[in-house]
Design a protein around this motif. Sequence first.
Motif, PDB file in Angstrom:
ATOM      1  N   ARG A   1       3.077  -1.962  71.361  1.00 14.91           N
ATOM      2  CA  ARG A   1       2.702  -3.300  71.788  1.00 14.91           C
ATOM      3  C   ARG A   1       3.162  -4.057  70.474  1.00 14.91           C
ATOM      4  O   ARG A   1       2.863  -3.528  69.575  1.00 14.91           O
ATOM      5  CB  ARG A   1       1.185  -3.312  71.884  1.00 14.91           C
ATOM      6  CG  ARG A   1       0.641  -2.460  73.055  1.00 14.91           C
ATOM      7  CD  ARG A   1      -0.802  -2.602  73.013  1.00 14.91           C
ATOM      8  NE  ARG A   1      -0.957  -3.869  73.627  1.00 14.91           N
ATOM      9  CZ  ARG A   1      -2.286  -4.391  73.903  1.00 14.91           C
ATOM     10  NH1 ARG A   1      -3.215  -3.267  73.799  1.00 14.91           N
ATOM     11  NH2 ARG A   1      -2.597  -5.464  74.626  1.00 14.91           N
ATOM     12  N   VAL A   2       3.683  -5.280  70.796  1.00  7.30           N
ATOM     13  CA  VAL A   2       4.019  -6.397  69.671  1.00  7.30           C
ATOM     14  C   VAL A   2       3.154  -7.111  69.408  1.00  7.30           C
ATOM     15  O   VAL A   2       2.815  -7.305  68.140  1.00  7.30           O
ATOM     16  CB  VAL A   2       5.235  -7.007  70.224  1.00  7.30           C
ATOM     17  CG1 VAL A   2       5.829  -8.067  69.313  1.00  7.30           C
ATOM     18  CG2 VAL A   2       6.553  -6.094  70.667  1.00  7.30           C
ATOM     19  N   ALA A   3       2.293  -7.615  70.318  1.00  3.64           N
ATOM     20  CA  ALA A   3       1.245  -8.485  69.934  1.00  3.64           C
ATOM     21  C   ALA A   3      -0.091  -7.842  69.381  1.00  3.64           C
ATOM     22  O   ALA A   3      -0.488  -6.905  70.080  1.00  3.64           O
ATOM     23  CB  ALA A   3       0.631  -9.346  71.104  1.00  3.64           C
ATOM     24  N   PRO A   4      -0.561  -8.295  68.194  1.00  3.07           N
ATOM     25  CA  PRO A   4      -1.796  -7.733  67.810  1.00  3.07           C
ATOM     26  C   PRO A   4      -2.994  -8.137  68.690  1.00  3.07           C
ATOM     27  O   PRO A   4      -2.822  -8.712  69.821  1.00  3.07           O
ATOM     28  CB  PRO A   4      -2.205  -8.360  66.503  1.00  3.07           C
ATOM     29  CG  PRO A   4      -1.424  -9.561  66.620  1.00  3.07           C
ATOM     30  CD  PRO A   4      -0.071  -9.419  67.582  1.00  3.07           C
ATOM     31  N   VAL A   5      -3.869  -6.872  68.899  1.00  4.51           N
ATOM     32  CA  VAL A   5      -5.146  -6.994  69.524  1.00  4.51           C
ATOM     33  C   VAL A   5      -6.116  -8.264  69.341  1.00  4.51           C
ATOM     34  O   VAL A   5      -6.310  -9.194  70.355  1.00  4.51           O
ATOM     35  CB  VAL A   5      -5.822  -5.852  69.462  1.00  4.51           C
ATOM     36  CG1 VAL A   5      -7.296  -5.825  70.201  1.00  4.51           C
ATOM     37  CG2 VAL A   5      -5.353  -4.745  69.791  1.00  4.51           C
TER      38      VAL A   5
END
Length: 64
Positions: free
Chosen positions: A54-58
């Motif tokens: 996943r590229v986007a942080p949670v």
Amino acid sequence: MLAVAEINYIRHEVNNKGYGYSEVAKKMGRDPRTIKKYADREDFNKQPQKKQTRVAPVLGPVKA
């Protein structure tokens, strides 16, 4: 990775002679899952695909 001779032996024992994965594994001193992997694989040149990360942080949408 196993040597080509070992892979050919595994494929011959499982596919042609009808031995089970566990029987061949005991003969060769390998894990039955390894025997299954090499007996069922058709194309040895193709590498397994890596999992995408996943590229986007949670917390990205919450931080803003």
